[in-house]
Write an enzyme that holds these catalytic residues in place. Structure first.
Site, short mmCIF file in Angstrom:
data_model
loop_
_atom_site.label_atom_id
_atom_site.label_comp_id
_atom_site.label_asym_id
_atom_site.label_seq_id
_atom_site.Cartn_x
_atom_site.Cartn_y
_atom_site.Cartn_z
N GLU A 17 0.85 -1.20 0.00
CA GLU A 17 0.00 0.00 0.00
C GLU A 17 0.88 1.24 0.00
O GLU A 17 1.88 1.30 0.74
CB GLU A 17 -0.88 0.01 1.26
CG GLU A 17 -1.77 1.26 1.31
CD GLU A 17 -2.47 1.42 2.66
OE1 GLU A 17 -3.49 0.75 2.87
OE2 GLU A 17 -1.99 2.23 3.48
N HIS A 79 -8.15 2.99 -3.65
CA HIS A 79 -9.10 3.04 -2.53
C HIS A 79 -10.15 4.11 -2.86
O HIS A 79 -9.83 5.12 -3.50
CB HIS A 79 -8.40 3.43 -1.22
CG HIS A 79 -7.37 2.45 -0.76
ND1 HIS A 79 -6.99 2.33 0.56
CD2 HIS A 79 -6.63 1.53 -1.42
CE1 HIS A 79 -6.07 1.40 0.69
NE2 HIS A 79 -5.82 0.91 -0.51
N GLY A 110 -15.10 4.78 4.86
CA GLY A 110 -14.33 5.92 5.37
C GLY A 110 -14.76 6.21 6.80
O GLY A 110 -15.80 5.75 7.27
N HIS A 149 -14.11 -3.90 14.01
CA HIS A 149 -14.06 -2.47 13.69
C HIS A 149 -14.36 -1.69 14.97
O HIS A 149 -15.22 -2.09 15.76
CB HIS A 149 -15.09 -2.15 12.60
CG HIS A 149 -15.07 -0.73 12.16
ND1 HIS A 149 -15.88 0.24 12.72
CD2 HIS A 149 -14.32 -0.09 11.22
CE1 HIS A 149 -15.63 1.40 12.14
NE2 HIS A 149 -14.69 1.23 11.21
N GLN A 176 -7.21 -4.87 8.36
CA GLN A 176 -6.58 -3.81 9.16
C GLN A 176 -5.29 -4.38 9.74
O GLN A 176 -5.15 -5.60 9.90
CB GLN A 176 -7.56 -3.42 10.28
CG GLN A 176 -7.12 -2.29 11.17
CD GLN A 176 -6.82 -1.02 10.39
OE1 GLN A 176 -5.77 -0.94 9.77
NE2 GLN A 176 -7.71 -0.06 10.44
#
Ligand code: FAD
Length: 289
Positions: A17, A79, A110, A149, A176
């Site tokens: 990334e 993204h 987001g 999350h 993540q």
């Protein structure tokens, strides 16, 4: 190439990334990053989308993804967050990516900012995913959270919503960052039990700097295992020592994940090609087994 196809080749996928250079850095600095990453030939490179949806940053997401795809000939994944976007804005972004030959999108909600009311066209990433699938033309990926999350009341409801995202069209998931592989393996097992059968890449962020990792952890809620807090306590004020220890920790995590049969490793490079190269070289033989 659509990213989901990479996982049918029977080996561990290795991806990276990058983020668009900050306003204070020269735009060209991304070329140094990409030149360094080109040397390690990742299976694909993803480009982040500015939190808050500033038009300038998001234009650079598209431009950098196009450069990766067309100049470096590496599959790019752009993204795209929907929290601040209308359908028309998403349409325009997708049309731009398509015109540039970018075939893959990481469909995200987001973060919701207390200072900015969210746009109401898409409430969750699953709605954006369904919208892009309906439109056609893109390989769609989604985000997932081995420790849940931060907004989720528990991992069970988070995984239930993740299944909705996959059913809506996400063909591949990127996790993540996490530091305890047991968290990831437990999460993977729960996903498979829940009927989530798409490839799930493990997101790895090397610990190189105490302040930045503490900030990152406070934002995303990842926990720090004892093994890592010991390293931070001992080497936190010694940048070179922490860098060495942090790289060793990341390589150890990756070796264990590959031994456990992970579908892929997604390296959060922080635009540092030397770190990416060190890690890629250190696990090259492991990835071939
Ligand atoms: P969602 O999948 O919509 O989930 C968000 C929350 O809503 C979760 O708690 C979920 O359980 C819950 N939820 C989902 N569906 C429902 C439903 N139907 N009813 C009730 N609750 C529901 N942010 C950026 O700004 N730019 C980036 O480039 C970026 N890249 C990222 C890359 C990765 C790999 C990851 C893991 C995160 C990234 N993020 C990025 C951060 C991300 O935008 C935030 O974590 C955000 O808060 C959630 O996005 P999501 O797509 O996972 O949302």
């Amino acid at each position: 190439m659509k990213i989901a196809q990479l996982f049918s080749q029977g080996r561990t996928v290795f991806s990276c990334e990058v983020f668009p250079p900050k306003k204070t850095s020269p735009v060209d600095s991304i070329f140094r990053t990409l030149d360094g990453l080109e040397a390690i030939r990742p299976d694909f490179i993803s480009v982040t989308y500015g939190a808050g949806g500033s038009a300038a940053v998001n234009q650079s997401t598209r431009e950098i993804a196009a450069i990766i795809q067309n100049q470096y000939h590496i599959p790019a994944m752009a993204h795209l967050t929907c929290v601040s976007s209308t359908r028309q804005e998403v349409d325009a972004l997708l049309a731009g990516l398509e015109a540039d030959g970018v075939e893959n999108v990481l469909a995200l909600r987001g973060d919701i900012s207390p200072d900015r009311p969210p746009c109401t066209d898409f409430a969750h990433a699953s709605q954006l995913t369904a919208y892009i699938r309906e439109r056609g033309g893109f390989g769609i990926s989604g985000a997932c959270y081995p420790e849940g999350h931060p907004e989720s009341p528990d991992l069970v409801s988070d995984i239930r919503h993740l299944k909705e995202k996959v059913d809506a069209g996400a063909e591949h998931l990127v996790s993540q960052l996490f530091f305890d592989n047991d968290d990831f393996f437990r999460f993977l097992e729960r996903c498979r039990i829940a009927g989530i059968n798409v490839p799930i890449e493990a997101g790895i962020m090397p610990v190189l700097n105490r302040k930045s990792i503490e900030r990152m952890v406070s934002l995303c809620g990842a926990s720090l295992p004892r093994k890592l807090t010991r390293l931070l306590a001992r080497y936190g004020d010694h940048p070179q020592a922490l860098r060495e220890a942090g790289l060793a920790y990341a390589v150890d995590q990756i070796a264990d994940l590959i031994a456990g049969g992970v579908d892929g490793i997604h390296l959060y490079t922080m635009n540092n090609p030397d770190v990416a190269r060190h890690i890629s070289d250190s696990v090259a033989a492991i990835r071939r087994v």
